[in-house]
Write a protein that holds these residues in place. Sequence first.
Motif, mmCIF file in Angstrom:
data_model
loop_
_atom_site.group_PDB
_atom_site.id
_atom_site.type_symbol
_atom_site.label_atom_id
_atom_site.label_comp_id
_atom_site.label_asym_id
_atom_site.label_seq_id
_atom_site.Cartn_x
_atom_site.Cartn_y
_atom_site.Cartn_z
ATOM 1 N N GLY A 150 -33.078 100.370 39.294
ATOM 2 C CA GLY A 150 -33.702 100.066 40.572
ATOM 3 C C GLY A 150 -33.228 100.901 41.739
ATOM 4 O O GLY A 150 -33.909 100.956 42.760
ATOM 5 N N ARG A 151 -32.076 101.548 41.626
ATOM 6 C CA ARG A 151 -31.573 102.395 42.706
ATOM 7 C C ARG A 151 -32.055 103.829 42.495
ATOM 8 O O ARG A 151 -31.841 104.421 41.432
ATOM 9 N N HIS A 152 -32.678 104.404 43.506
ATOM 10 C CA HIS A 152 -33.150 105.776 43.429
ATOM 11 C C HIS A 152 -32.019 106.732 43.802
ATOM 12 O O HIS A 152 -31.069 106.358 44.477
ATOM 13 N N GLY A 153 -32.148 107.968 43.384
ATOM 14 C CA GLY A 153 -31.131 108.966 43.694
ATOM 15 C C GLY A 153 -30.302 109.277 42.467
ATOM 16 O O GLY A 153 -29.758 108.372 41.826
ATOM 17 N N PRO A 154 -30.197 110.552 42.104
ATOM 18 C CA PRO A 154 -29.451 110.933 40.897
ATOM 19 C C PRO A 154 -27.948 110.768 41.063
ATOM 20 O O PRO A 154 -27.431 110.698 42.171
#
Length: 345
Positions: A150-154
């Motif tokens: 659910g958390r975006h960003g690599p």
Amino acid sequence: MTKPAPRRITIVDVARHAQVSTTAVSKVLRNAYGASPAMRIKVQQAIAELGYRPSAAARGLRGQTYTVGVMLPDMRNLFFADLLDGITAQLSGTDYQVLLAPGCNGEKAEARVMEAMIDRSMDGLVLIAPVSSKARLNTVARSVPTVVVGRHGPSTTYDTVTDDDVIGATLVVEHLADLGHRRIAHIEHQETDPVRLAEMPNAQRANGYREAMRARGLADEIDIASTSYTHEGGYLGTKELLARPARPTAIFAGADVVALGAMEAIAEAGLSVPGDISVTGYDNSALAAFGPISLTSVDQDGRQMGANAARLLVDRIGDRDRRTSHVKLTPSLVIRRTTAAPPAS
């Protein structure tokens, strides 16, 4: 007088009962090479007769406990049940067991949960929509294999599974605009940490809503109530929107549970869905498909998200040094009875 606790059955007891060596019992327990079929039968029969259970702590000292910790932000949101179904289905047929804990949507509570899971030597963690800082998540992932859902960003330390929340919000706005709505409002989950903002799914949905409204020439109609992704948040956000001089003809709730609160507030105001106000949710949870509710909702395929998370975690447990993977699913819109053309002026 309190009776002493019964002594735990050990591998030595099993070996004596089966009249074999402890090495043979260990091979059977690990399904290792070198144990004959007859030996396996003797050991398994002894295990059944004695009621032996392997010690998770002892297994942890040897390298694995075969437990996976799953942290949920809210036990009441039915969408998380879909994620769990996907995780458990993916792990079925393996030795892994899933243990759950609520993160309670707070950094301190999350820290306690993650520390407890690490202290209990769990082989890996699935963290669902955590609110902890990225630095904290990276620290945890360096200690134990971790997948963040659910958390975006690599990240270079943990794997991620997300839904394309911008596309999901766009699907909602386009559907409502195609029906003829212009005053389309949105209920978002208020984000208090500007550093974390860009990574959170609620922020992505709100941004997608804004972009889609502008793309349809409805920039002047953008209207957002910032509350929380809860039933109460939907209720309070809708009461706020209904008090506007020009109330919305459609409400895009950022989650299904929010939509339910919105529908309650609309009914309390003596209005109907969708006769007076259309309502959409996000998640396509079991509640959305429930006949009397029949909520139009974005399907982000929670089961597939959970399955992907479990697959990535098992791969990470097997190879701590492999390159991190970041899976993003494309959502779809399921249209039901809570959306219709706006009422005539």
